[in-house]
Scaffold this motif. Sequence first.
Motif, mmCIF file in Angstrom:
data_model
loop_
_atom_site.group_PDB
_atom_site.id
_atom_site.type_symbol
_atom_site.label_atom_id
_atom_site.label_comp_id
_atom_site.label_asym_id
_atom_site.label_seq_id
_atom_site.Cartn_x
_atom_site.Cartn_y
_atom_site.Cartn_z
ATOM 1 N N PHE A 1 0.829 -1.207 0.000
ATOM 2 C CA PHE A 1 0.000 0.000 0.000
ATOM 3 C C PHE A 1 0.862 1.256 0.000
ATOM 4 N N ASP A 2 0.557 2.145 -0.913
ATOM 5 C CA ASP A 2 1.051 3.508 -0.820
ATOM 6 C C ASP A 2 0.349 4.155 0.382
ATOM 7 N N MET A 3 0.895 5.258 0.889
ATOM 8 C CA MET A 3 0.311 5.827 2.107
ATOM 9 C C MET A 3 -0.623 7.033 1.839
ATOM 10 N N ASP A 4 -0.045 8.139 1.372
ATOM 11 C CA ASP A 4 -0.878 9.343 1.174
ATOM 12 C C ASP A 4 -1.790 9.171 -0.038
ATOM 13 N N GLY A 5 -3.060 9.436 0.163
ATOM 14 C CA GLY A 5 -4.020 9.272 -0.926
ATOM 15 C C GLY A 5 -4.556 7.859 -1.042
ATOM 16 N N VAL A 6 -3.977 6.927 -0.260
ATOM 17 C CA VAL A 6 -4.471 5.540 -0.247
ATOM 18 C C VAL A 6 -4.905 5.194 1.183
ATOM 19 N N ASN B 1 3.006 15.354 -9.160
ATOM 20 C CA ASN B 1 4.307 14.867 -8.677
ATOM 21 C C ASN B 1 4.193 13.965 -7.457
ATOM 22 N N GLU B 2 2.968 13.684 -7.058
ATOM 23 C CA GLU B 2 2.735 12.873 -5.861
ATOM 24 C C GLU B 2 3.470 11.547 -5.973
ATOM 25 N N GLY B 3 4.118 11.166 -4.877
ATOM 26 C CA GLY B 3 4.837 9.899 -4.845
ATOM 27 C C GLY B 3 6.328 10.106 -4.759
ATOM 28 N N VAL C 1 -0.985 -1.158 -4.427
ATOM 29 C CA VAL C 1 -2.197 -0.322 -4.366
ATOM 30 C C VAL C 1 -1.753 1.140 -4.314
ATOM 31 N N GLU C 2 -2.043 1.871 -5.360
ATOM 32 C CA GLU C 2 -1.568 3.245 -5.543
ATOM 33 C C GLU C 2 -2.724 4.179 -5.822
ATOM 34 N N ASN C 3 -2.457 5.488 -5.771
ATOM 35 C CA ASN C 3 -3.465 6.451 -6.211
ATOM 36 C C ASN C 3 -2.913 7.445 -7.220
ATOM 37 N N ALA C 4 -1.593 7.535 -7.337
ATOM 38 C CA ALA C 4 -1.000 8.623 -8.123
ATOM 39 C C ALA C 4 -0.303 8.090 -9.371
ATOM 40 N N PRO C 5 -0.285 8.885 -10.446
ATOM 41 C CA PRO C 5 0.358 8.425 -11.681
ATOM 42 C C PRO C 5 1.808 7.951 -11.495
HETATM 43 CA CA CA Z 1 -0.031 8.482 -2.961
#
Ligand code: CA
Length: 217
Positions: free
Chosen positions: A6-11, A42-44, A165-169
């Motif tokens: 899992f990614d953290m911010d936005g997930v 630029n997230e990530g 599991v991500e949310n950002a490009p």
């Molecule tokens: Ca994220």
Amino acid sequence: MKAFFFDMDGVLFDSMLNHAIAWEEAMQRHGLCFSQHECFLNEGRTGMDVIHSFARAQGRNLSEQEVHAIYDEKTIRYRQIGGGVPMKGVADVLQFLQEQGKQIWVVTGGGQLDLYEQLEAAFPGCFCPSRMVTAHNVTHGKPHPEPYLKAWENCGLPKEECCVVENAPLGVRAGHAAGLFTVAVNTGPLEDQLLWNEGANAVFHDMAQLLSWLKKQ
Ligand code: CA
């Protein structure tokens, strides 16, 4: 699938808008242009990477001291305006995966020293320090595949049993470049197409959609 990265911010945390507000303010205070939209694009990436590359692009040569000052000011401001709250529905996803005996990892470009404490407070018993990859564990942050490759190397499973599991490009790009099945939950303002373009294997709009997909696997 036996391990979930899992990614953290936005997930895990609904935190990106406050990150974007804090970034825009801290960068502007140091004379750098960095809009909230650019923050989402630029997230990530690690915070240091973002500061260095935007300063370079704007013809600024920042001292290490100033780079750290921007990052620290951004972190303080982020917390002042409320930080992040657990993403709606993600606790149900984590509970389901735990019941199924899956490995649960966090793979983040974040570097705060209390990351584990934040995770433990929000999702008691779901995460452990040995299943974390943070800014402190990698040479190259996302979109480089290194963070996800590091999680994969340490989880002891073949790649086809691991799921990002991500949310950002740029996070999707990192997962895809690591050769891992990568699902995106689009919790922010960007178009789905940006996530598909980076190689997402599936795109969902919220955690409830992710959970019903997981239950069908
Ligand atoms: Ca994220």
